[in-house]
Design an enzyme around this catalytic site. Structure first.
Site, PDB file in Angstrom:
ATOM      1  N   ARG A 269       0.863  -1.176   0.000  1.00  0.00           N
ATOM      2  CA  ARG A 269       0.000   0.000   0.000  1.00  0.00           C
ATOM      3  C   ARG A 269       0.904   1.231   0.000  1.00  0.00           C
ATOM      4  NH1 ARG A 269      -4.363   2.905  -1.332  1.00  0.00           N
ATOM      5  NH2 ARG A 269      -5.566   3.776   0.405  1.00  0.00           N
ATOM      6  N   GLY A 270       0.902   1.961  -1.116  1.00  0.00           N
ATOM      7  CA  GLY A 270       1.828   3.065  -1.296  1.00  0.00           C
ATOM      8  C   GLY A 270       1.808   4.092  -0.185  1.00  0.00           C
ATOM      9  N   GLU A 271       0.619   4.519   0.223  1.00  0.00           N
ATOM     10  CA  GLU A 271       0.496   5.546   1.251  1.00  0.00           C
ATOM     11  C   GLU A 271       1.085   5.100   2.591  1.00  0.00           C
ATOM     12  OE1 GLU A 271      -1.720   4.701  -0.887  1.00  0.00           O
ATOM     13  OE2 GLU A 271      -2.906   6.397  -1.609  1.00  0.00           O
ATOM     14  N   ASP A 272       1.097   3.788   2.827  1.00  0.00           N
ATOM     15  CA  ASP A 272       1.602   3.262   4.094  1.00  0.00           C
ATOM     16  C   ASP A 272       3.121   3.098   4.105  1.00  0.00           C
ATOM     17  OD1 ASP A 272      -0.963   3.125   5.010  1.00  0.00           O
ATOM     18  OD2 ASP A 272      -1.132   0.943   4.958  1.00  0.00           O
TER      19      ASP A 272
ATOM     20  N   GLU B 284      -4.327  -7.365  -6.561  1.00  0.00           N
ATOM     21  CA  GLU B 284      -2.975  -7.927  -6.650  1.00  0.00           C
ATOM     22  C   GLU B 284      -2.865  -9.169  -5.782  1.00  0.00           C
ATOM     23  OE1 GLU B 284      -0.278  -3.879  -7.307  1.00  0.00           O
ATOM     24  OE2 GLU B 284       0.026  -5.139  -5.546  1.00  0.00           O
TER      25      GLU B 284
END
Length: 236
Positions: free
Chosen positions: A22-25, A89
């Protein structure tokens, strides 16, 4: 249906590792450090730098990258389940595991594995929203839940047990290397039974570094004589 052998999977693979996160994490912290460490070990790793630019559906490029990877690492963080692209994914990764024998390593990053397995805590909150927004996708949502449960039951790494992040990165890279069975060229030679005698024969035939060999060349030994020596060496 029989699963393909590990050798056939490896021969079809384009990447050693696919990173799902998760990119934001974790994009700018743990994931970036893990990616850099994998690259330093020359482990060919696929990472999605365009995650924030995705459309409504997961990119075919990502699906293909998952299929063409030997190992998928799933970094399960607090808001991982908020993203339907991450869940897509994950579902594809589990499909490749079950159909093609792909290796999967889950990393529970600042989350309780039980929350992932049972979809409680932040994962429960994420699915409450998904079920409201995607009422017509009940089967897909169930597939996401099943994938999370299956992933959480796999052997992996828990950031709450291994600290700091640098240690977690180190242990993960070691695990990947072990699964890929990476070995240095020197270790291959050491493990080959009876190789020493063959090497000695080759050296003897080539007369490497010997005075006789240098004198022989200076006396312009015929090409045929030298070629015969090389052929003997090759057939040892």
């Amino acid at each position: 249906m029989a699963l393909p052998s590990s050798s056939s999977i490896n021969s079809q693979a384009k990447y050693d590792v696919f990173l799902s996160f998760r990119g934001e994490d974790t994009r700018d912290n743990f994931t970036s450090h893990l990616y850099a460490a994998l690259c330093r070990k020359q482990i060919k790793t696929f990472i999605d730098y365009d995650g924030l630019k995705r459309g409504d559906e997961i990119s075919p490029v990502l699906l293909k990258a998952i299929e063409e990877s030997k190992i998928s690492i799933i970094i399960l963080s607090k808001d991982y389940a908020d993203s339907k692209w991450c869940l897509d994914e994950l579902a594809k990764i589990i499909e490749c595991k079950n159909m093609n024998g792909q290796m999967v390593i889950p990393i529970f990053y600042h989350v309780n594995p039980s929350d992932v397995r049972k979809q409680t805590g932040s994962f429960e909150n994420a699915f409450v929203i998904h079920e409201k927004c995607f009422k017509e996708l009940k089967e897909k949502i169930q597939r996401w839940k099943d994938a999370l449960t299956e992933a959480s039951n796999l052997s992996g790494w828990d950031s709450m047990m291994i600290r700091p992040d640098s240690k977690l990165v180190e242990e993960t890279v070691k695990d990947v290397l072990k699964k890929l069975n990476y070995r240095s060229p020197s270790s291959h030679w050491k493990d080959l039974v009876g190789i020493d005698s063959h090497i000695e024969k080759v050296v003897s035939l080539l007369c490497i570094g010997s005075l006789d060999f240098r004198v022989g060349l200076n006396e312009k030994k015929s090409y045929k004589e030298v070629n015969n020596m090389e052929e003997k060496a090759v057939t040892v």
